[in-house]
Write an enzyme that holds these catalytic residues in place. Structure first.
Site, PDB file in Angstrom:
ATOM      1  N   ASP A   1       0.689   5.201   1.822  1.00  0.00           N
ATOM      2  CA  ASP A   1      -0.040   5.809   2.941  1.00  0.00           C
ATOM      3  C   ASP A   1      -0.881   6.978   2.429  1.00  0.00           C
ATOM      4  O   ASP A   1      -0.435   7.753   1.584  1.00  0.00           O
ATOM      5  CB  ASP A   1       0.955   6.299   4.014  1.00  0.00           C
ATOM      6  CG  ASP A   1       1.617   5.136   4.748  1.00  0.00           C
ATOM      7  OD1 ASP A   1       1.170   3.980   4.574  1.00  0.00           O
ATOM      8  OD2 ASP A   1       2.590   5.387   5.487  1.00  0.00           O
TER       9      ASP A   1
ATOM     10  N   HIS B   1       4.762   0.180  -0.129  1.00  0.00           N
ATOM     11  CA  HIS B   1       5.525  -0.624   0.821  1.00  0.00           C
ATOM     12  C   HIS B   1       4.629  -1.723   1.381  1.00  0.00           C
ATOM     13  O   HIS B   1       3.408  -1.689   1.209  1.00  0.00           O
ATOM     14  CB  HIS B   1       6.117   0.256   1.937  1.00  0.00           C
ATOM     15  CG  HIS B   1       5.130   1.153   2.622  1.00  0.00           C
ATOM     16  ND1 HIS B   1       4.600   2.290   2.020  1.00  0.00           N
ATOM     17  CD2 HIS B   1       4.558   1.093   3.845  1.00  0.00           C
ATOM     18  CE1 HIS B   1       3.763   2.883   2.858  1.00  0.00           C
ATOM     19  NE2 HIS B   1       3.706   2.164   3.977  1.00  0.00           N
TER      20      HIS B   1
ATOM     21  N   HIS C   1       0.837  -1.205   0.000  1.00  0.00           N
ATOM     22  CA  HIS C   1       0.000   0.000   0.000  1.00  0.00           C
ATOM     23  C   HIS C   1       0.866   1.247   0.000  1.00  0.00           C
ATOM     24  O   HIS C   1       2.056   1.179   0.311  1.00  0.00           O
ATOM     25  CB  HIS C   1      -0.910   0.025   1.240  1.00  0.00           C
ATOM     26  CG  HIS C   1      -0.141   0.196   2.523  1.00  0.00           C
ATOM     27  ND1 HIS C   1       0.520  -0.840   3.141  1.00  0.00           N
ATOM     28  CD2 HIS C   1       0.090   1.287   3.306  1.00  0.00           C
ATOM     29  CE1 HIS C   1       1.125  -0.410   4.227  1.00  0.00           C
ATOM     30  NE2 HIS C   1       0.886   0.895   4.353  1.00  0.00           N
TER      31      HIS C   1
ATOM     32  N   ARG D   1       6.471  -9.140  15.562  1.00  0.00           N
ATOM     33  CA  ARG D   1       7.122  -7.864  15.278  1.00  0.00           C
ATOM     34  C   ARG D   1       6.180  -6.738  15.702  1.00  0.00           C
ATOM     35  O   ARG D   1       4.953  -6.876  15.584  1.00  0.00           O
ATOM     36  CB  ARG D   1       7.401  -7.774  13.776  1.00  0.00           C
ATOM     37  CG  ARG D   1       7.933  -6.439  13.294  1.00  0.00           C
ATOM     38  CD  ARG D   1       8.193  -6.495  11.795  1.00  0.00           C
ATOM     39  NE  ARG D   1       8.806  -5.260  11.328  1.00  0.00           N
ATOM     40  CZ  ARG D   1       8.122  -4.231  10.881  1.00  0.00           C
ATOM     41  NH1 ARG D   1       6.799  -4.258  10.823  1.00  0.00           N
ATOM     42  NH2 ARG D   1       8.751  -3.135  10.465  1.00  0.00           N
TER      43      ARG D   1
HETATM   44  C1  LIG Z   1      -6.970  -2.364   2.607  1.00  0.00           C
HETATM   45  C2  LIG Z   1      -6.273  -1.256   2.793  1.00  0.00           C
HETATM   46  C3  LIG Z   1      -6.595  -0.200   3.847  1.00  0.00           C
HETATM   47  C4  LIG Z   1      -5.330   0.608   3.850  1.00  0.00           C
HETATM   48  C5  LIG Z   1      -4.919   0.622   2.406  1.00  0.00           C
HETATM   49  C6  LIG Z   1      -5.035  -0.865   2.040  1.00  0.00           C
HETATM   50  O1  LIG Z   1      -5.118  -1.101   0.672  1.00  0.00           O
HETATM   51  C7  LIG Z   1      -3.820  -1.591   2.611  1.00  0.00           C
HETATM   52  C8  LIG Z   1      -3.385  -1.105   3.961  1.00  0.00           C
HETATM   53  C9  LIG Z   1      -4.276  -0.132   4.697  1.00  0.00           C
HETATM   54  C10 LIG Z   1      -3.511   0.992   5.396  1.00  0.00           C
HETATM   55  C11 LIG Z   1      -2.703   0.530   6.598  1.00  0.00           C
HETATM   56  C12 LIG Z   1      -2.066   1.726   7.244  1.00  0.00           C
HETATM   57  C13 LIG Z   1      -2.929   2.945   7.352  1.00  0.00           C
HETATM   58  O2  LIG Z   1      -3.770   2.820   8.448  1.00  0.00           O
HETATM   59  C14 LIG Z   1      -3.779   3.188   6.106  1.00  0.00           C
HETATM   60  C15 LIG Z   1      -4.589   4.473   6.267  1.00  0.00           C
HETATM   61  C16 LIG Z   1      -2.904   3.145   4.942  1.00  0.00           C
HETATM   62  O3  LIG Z   1      -2.420   4.072   4.412  1.00  0.00           O
HETATM   63  O4  LIG Z   1      -2.742   1.811   4.527  1.00  0.00           O
HETATM   64  C17 LIG Z   1      -4.582   1.968   5.754  1.00  0.00           C
HETATM   65  C18 LIG Z   1      -5.415   2.030   4.475  1.00  0.00           C
HETATM   66  C19 LIG Z   1      -6.769   2.598   4.691  1.00  0.00           C
HETATM   67  O5  LIG Z   1      -7.462   2.215   5.652  1.00  0.00           O
HETATM   68  O6  LIG Z   1      -7.079   3.461   3.894  1.00  0.00           O
HETATM   69  O1  LIG Z   2       5.059  -1.858  10.340  1.00  0.00           O
HETATM   70  C1  LIG Z   2       5.658  -1.310   9.436  1.00  0.00           C
HETATM   71  O2  LIG Z   2       6.884  -1.391   9.292  1.00  0.00           O
HETATM   72  C2  LIG Z   2       4.904  -0.522   8.398  1.00  0.00           C
HETATM   73  C3  LIG Z   2       3.560  -0.051   8.843  1.00  0.00           C
HETATM   74  C4  LIG Z   2       2.828   0.688   7.774  1.00  0.00           C
HETATM   75  O3  LIG Z   2       3.209   0.715   6.642  1.00  0.00           O
HETATM   76  C5  LIG Z   2       1.591   1.392   8.130  1.00  0.00           C
HETATM   77  O4  LIG Z   2       1.104   1.257   9.287  1.00  0.00           O
HETATM   78  O5  LIG Z   2       1.076   2.081   7.231  1.00  0.00           O
HETATM   79 FE   LIG Z   3       2.194   2.267   5.484  1.00  0.00          FE
END
Ligand SMILES: C=C1C[C@]23C[C@@]1(O)CC[C@H]2[C@@]12CC[C@H](O)[C@@](C)(C(=O)O1)[C@H]2[C@@H]3C(=O)O
Ligand SMILES: O=C(O)CCC(=O)C(=O)O
Ligand SMILES: [Fe+2]
Length: 345
Positions: free
Chosen positions: A227, A281, A225, A291
Site C-alpha cells: 500500500d 499482499h 502490491h 467477497r
Molecule cells: C496496479 C496497481 C495500482 C495499485 C498498485 C498496483 O500495482 C496493484 C494494486 C493497486 C492498489 C490497490 C489498493 C490501493 O488503492 C492502492 C493505492 C494500492 O496501494 O494498491 C492501489 C495502487 C495504486 O493505485 O497506486
Molecule cells: O480486500 C482485501 O482484503 C485487501 C484490500 C487491499 O489490499 C487494498 O485495498 O489495498
Molecule cells: Fe492493499
C-alpha cells in the site's frame, strides 16, 4: 484446462473485456500454478487487544510493544476492542453491498451516483496479461467528499450511505492516528506529524467487492502490491482470500469477525527507515462466493515530504506527489508497481 463461466455476462463485464487473457495457453504458461495460490499455510496474524491501552501503565506499555513488534516482524496485525462498533461495521457492509448491487451501467455513469461520482474502479485498465489483472471492483473515495456531502441535497439513499461511510472513516482514521503515534513514539518521536499531514482531504475509504471468478483460481482478486500510504485499516468479511508474504512465503489470513486488520504502508517504512515493514499482499478469488472488504488509507497531502526519522537514511526523501507519480508511471510502463526500491539511496 477447461475454462468455465465464459457463457454468462457478469457485472462488471470481466469475461468480455479480458477474454484474450483467458485462453488455455495463457493460463498455463504465464502464471504460477493453482497450487502456489491455494496450498499456502493459513495463519493467525498477531492479535492485539487495544483495551490494554486503557488499563494501567504496565498493560499499556505491553500493548505498545506488541504493536511495535508486529509492525517490525509482520507489517500486518489484527486488533480487537478497536473502538469501531460492530453496529457501524455491519451497517457499512449492508450499504456497501447495496451500492455494488446497482447495475453496472449506473455504477460507471457519474451522475447517477451522486457523491460517489468518479470514484468507481473495476478490473485493471493497464493490464496486458492475466497476472496484471485484478478481478474486483471498488469505490475509492476521499474522506472530504464523504463529509462534504452530509446534509447536502442528495437523495435519501446516498445520505444513508454517506452518513455511515463518514462514521466508519472517522473512527478508522482515529484508530490509524492512534497506532501511528504509538509507532512514532517507539522510534523516539512524540510526533504530531501524522495529525498535521494526514487530513481528511488526503485520506481515502475504499470499498472493495470481489465477484466470484469462474475462470480460474489463478486470477487474482487484487494483484500483489504494497500500500502506498502510512497505515491501512481493513475490515474483511468471513470469506477469506487475503494473503501476505511472511519469511519469503505467501500465507493466508484467517478471517476473524471481531478484528480489524492493520498494515504498514510504504510511507511508514520510509519514515521509520525500514524498521516497520510494508509487506506485499494480494487477494485470491473464490470460484463460487463473492467477497467484500473496506479499507481506510492514511495518506498525507501531495506536498508532504517523507524522510527517515533516523539516520543514516536508506531512502532519499521524497514528496508524496513524487511517490504517487512514480507508482503510476511504473504501473503504466511495467503493469505493476515498483514502489520503495526506486527511492533507495
Ligand atoms: C496496479 C496497481 C495500482 C495499485 C498498485 C498496483 O500495482 C496493484 C494494486 C493497486 C492498489 C490497490 C489498493 C490501493 O488503492 C492502492 C493505492 C494500492 O496501494 O494498491 C492501489 C495502487 C495504486 O493505485 O497506486
Ligand atoms: O480486500 C482485501 O482484503 C485487501 C484490500 C487491499 O489490499 C487494498 O485495498 O489495498
Ligand atoms: Fe492493499
Amino acid at each position: 484446462m477447461m475454462i468455465m463461466g465464459m457463457e454468462s455476462s457478469p457485472d462488471p463485464p470481466f469475461n468480455e473485456t479480458y477474454k484474450n487473457f483467458f485462453n488455455n495457453n495463457n493460463i498455463g504458461r504465464s502464471t504460477k500454478s493453482a497450487y502456489d495460490l491455494f496450498e499456502v499455510d493459513e495463519c493467525e496474524l498477531p492479535l492485539i487487544d487495544l483495551n490494554k491501552l486503557n488499563m494501567g501503565e504496565m498493560e499499556r506499555e505491553e500493548c505498545k510493544k506488541e504493536i511495535e513488534k508486529a509492525s517490525r516482524e509482520w507489517g500486518f496485525f489484527q486488533v480487537v476492542n478497536h473502538g469501531i462498533s460492530r453496529e457501524i461495521l455491519e451497517k457499512m457492509r449492508f450499504e456497501q453491498v447495496k451500492m455494488f448491487k446497482r447495475p453496472f451501467q449506473e455504477k460507471i455513469k457519474d451522475n447517477n451516483l451522486n457523491f460517489l461520482a468518479g470514484s468507481y474502479r473495476w478490473g485493471t485498465p493497464s493490464a496486458t496479461c492475466l497476472t496484471q489483472l485484478s478481478w474486483s471492483e471498488a469505490f475509492h473515495v476521499p474522506l472530504d467528499i464523504i463529509s462534504g456531502l452530509q446534509g447536502g441535497p442528495s437523495n435519501s439513499n446516498s445520505n444513508t450511505l454517506s452518513s455511515i461511510m463518514e462514521k466508519c472513516a472517522t473512527t478508522m482514521s482515529e484508530l490509524a492516528h492512534k497506532l501511528a503515534e504509538i509507532l512514532a513514539e517507539k522510534m523516539g518521536h512524540k510526533s504530531s506529524f501524522f495529525r498535521e499531514t494526514c487530513l481528511p482531504t488526503t485520506c481515502y475509504l475504499r470499498m472493495n467487492r470481489y465477484p466470484p471468478c469462474p475462470i480460474s483460481p489463478q486470477v487474482f482478486g487484487l494483484m500483489p502490491h504494497t500500500d502506498s500510504d502510512f497505515i491501512t485499516v481493513l475490515h474483511q468479511d468471513e470469506i477469506g482470500g487475503l494473503q501476505l508474504v511472511k519469511d519469503a512465503k505467501w500465507i493466508s489470513v484467517k478471517p476473524n469477525p471481531d478484528a480489524l486488520i492493520i498494515n504498514i504502508g510504504d510511507l511508514f517504512q520510509a519514515w521509520s527507515n525500514g524498521t516497520y515493514k510494508s509487506v506485499k499482499h494480494r487477494v485470491v478469488t473464490n470460484m463460487l462466493k463473492e467477497r467484500f472488504s473496506i479499507a481506510f488509507f492514511m495518506c498525507p497531502s501531495y506536498d508532504t515530504v517523507v524522510q527517515s526519522c533516523v539516520g543514516p537514511a536508506i531512502y532519499r526523501s521524497f514528496s508524496f506527489r513524487e511517490y504517487r507519480d512514480q507508482v503510476q508511471d511504473d504501473v503504466k510502463k511495467f503493469g505493476h508497481k515498483i514502489g520503495l526500491p526506486r527511492f533507495l539511496v
